[in-house]
Design an enzyme around this catalytic site. Structure first.
Site, PDB file in Angstrom:
ATOM      1  N   ILE A 159       0.054  26.037  -0.653  1.00  0.00           N
ATOM      2  CA  ILE A 159      -1.187  25.596  -0.025  1.00  0.00           C
ATOM      3  C   ILE A 159      -2.309  26.578  -0.324  1.00  0.00           C
ATOM      4  O   ILE A 159      -2.121  27.790  -0.250  1.00  0.00           O
ATOM      5  CB  ILE A 159      -1.024  25.517   1.510  1.00  0.00           C
ATOM      6  CG1 ILE A 159       0.142  24.610   1.885  1.00  0.00           C
ATOM      7  CG2 ILE A 159      -2.305  25.026   2.167  1.00  0.00           C
ATOM      8  CD1 ILE A 159       0.664  24.830   3.287  1.00  0.00           C
ATOM      9  N   CYS A 160      -3.477  26.038  -0.670  1.00  0.00           N
ATOM     10  CA  CYS A 160      -4.656  26.879  -0.837  1.00  0.00           C
ATOM     11  C   CYS A 160      -5.576  26.638   0.345  1.00  0.00           C
ATOM     12  O   CYS A 160      -6.267  25.629   0.408  1.00  0.00           O
ATOM     13  CB  CYS A 160      -5.377  26.545  -2.143  1.00  0.00           C
ATOM     14  SG  CYS A 160      -6.853  27.523  -2.395  1.00  0.00           S
ATOM     15  N   LEU A 161      -5.521  27.555   1.305  1.00  0.00           N
ATOM     16  CA  LEU A 161      -6.348  27.390   2.508  1.00  0.00           C
ATOM     17  C   LEU A 161      -6.733  28.780   3.012  1.00  0.00           C
ATOM     18  O   LEU A 161      -5.870  29.636   3.208  1.00  0.00           O
ATOM     19  CB  LEU A 161      -5.561  26.618   3.575  1.00  0.00           C
ATOM     20  CG  LEU A 161      -6.310  26.286   4.861  1.00  0.00           C
ATOM     21  CD1 LEU A 161      -7.489  25.365   4.589  1.00  0.00           C
ATOM     22  CD2 LEU A 161      -5.376  25.646   5.871  1.00  0.00           C
TER      23      LEU A 161
END
Ligand SMILES: [Zn+2]
Ligand SMILES: [Zn+2]
Lengths: 189, 193
Positions: B85-87
């Site tokens: 996840i890119c967050l």
């Protein structure tokens, strides 16, 4: 300290039932925002958020570039937290505190600096211009203070005054000077 | 690890059933958790239940929880290959005032509002920007195929069964996949390894 005791008994008995019911809510206001426990060695940041000193200190160490409040991202610093000295605080055995998980994983007790001390700003005299009615001071003693010298009689501290206080002091001196001038005129002529 | 805080967090998530996110404990350690995120309404992810792998390091909550999608998902900010996840809140924007619940809610809003300018999966991000209808179709079909709520929970139950028998979780998952979801066959596979 006396002040707190004076107005507590009434309110406490009135609020007791609800306090018991909403126990978690009532103590919730004093829970650390990091460990969710009742804040130990509580400190409050300039933005008003409450933490344990070990918790917020550890967070400051974790943050590499800029230190911000976990809740509101306001700037925080080791020197800019205010300790909270509640009644019955510091009664916990420091060894039991050391057993807490957060301390165990965190910086060893030796590297955790003491919680910063509270600041003690000078008391602000309200309507300070003619408040010396009770004590009759020889006129000679307050003449120096008219010209900006602090006689040091009523002040047992050396903290610098805030701009507001300085302004007030200046005004009161001016009024005092005017007043004594009028009295002198009345006496002389 | 601050067990007291994690337990309080779990209790709070349990109490709030309306949020659409939940957390399960895997085994008896609180180091490894399972998050569940309901696909947001009016999105290609609607109707899906997304399973999140959560790893809590010893420094939690001073470091973010490690989260990864176990459920396959077609989304610009989630790797279609490994669920990474890119967050920002799971990286440099993490703060100890955030919780597992707020992190899962952030994932839910990420599902609703992809950020293709900061992609994790470049292929999906490109499709999202240039062929939006196609992206929506693919995301929807992946949701139907992989994020089936009933499937998610039974799948997790099966993994749990194997883990309880003493098998490694990742191996169990792989064996189940290879055995087409049959626990008995998966177990035989694991034993023969
Ligand atoms: Zn704390
Ligand atoms: Zn703050």
């Amino acid at each position: 300290m006396e002040l707190e005791r004076r107005h507590s008994p009434h309110q406490a008995s009135e609020r007791l039932p609800s306090l018991v019911e909403e126990h978690s809510d009532a103590t919730g206001a004093f829970e650390c925002n990091i460990c969710y426990d009742l804040a130990r060695e509580p400190v409050v940041t300039m933005c008003g958020h409450l933490y344990c000193w070990p918790c917020i200190y550890r967070w400051m160490q974790v943050q590499s570039h800029c230190r911000v409040c976990p809740l509101c991202k306001a700037g925080i610093d080791v020197e800019q937290v205010i300790p909270i000295y509640g009644r019955g605080a510091d009664q916990t055995d420091p060894r039991s505190a050391a057993e807490k998980d957060i301390l165990r994983d965190g910086p060893p007790a030796a590297t955790l600096p003491r919680r910063p001390l509270g600041q003690r700003p000078a008391p602000i005299h309200r309507s300070s211009s003619f408040s010396m009615t009770g004590t009759v001071q020889p006129s000679l003693q307050f003449i120096p203070s008219i010209f900006g010298f602090n006689s040091g009689s009523g002040h047992g501290h050396a903290e610098p005054l805030t701009p507001e206080q300085q302004h007030q002091a200046f005004l009161s001196r001016l009024l005092l000077m005017l007043g004594s001038f009028v009295i002198m005129c009345l006496l002389l002529f | 690890m601050d067990l007291g805080r994690i337990q309080k967090e779990l209790k709070e998530i349990e109490r709030d059933t309306a949020s659409g996110v939940s957390v399960d404990v895997m085994g008896n350690s609180l180091q490894r958790l399972r998050g569940f995120v309901k696909g947001p309404r009016d999105t290609p992810y609607e109707g899906g239940m997304f399973v999140i792998d959560i790893i809590l390091e010893d420094q939690y909550p001073f470091v973010p929880p490690k989260m990864r999608f176990i459920t396959k998902v077609w989304h610009p900010n989630i790797s279609s290959a490994n669920g990474a996840i890119c967050l920002d809140v799971l990286k440099d924007q993490w703060s100890p005032a955030l919780t597992l619940k707020t992190a899962l809610l952030s994932l839910q809003s990420l599902l609703a509002l992809p950020q293709p300018d900061d992609p994790q999966d470049a292929v999906v991000a490109k499709q999202y920007l240039s062929e939006h209808t196609k992206y929506a179709q693919q995301a929807k079909s992946w949701t139907e195929n992989f994020a089936n709520p009933a499937l998610a929970s039974t799948q997790e139950q099966k993994v749990g069964q194997l883990v309880d028998m003493g098998f490694d979780e990742a191996n169990s998952r792989a064996a189940l996949r290879a055995a087409g979801g049959d626990v008995q066959a998966a177990m035989e596979r694991l034993l023969s390894e």
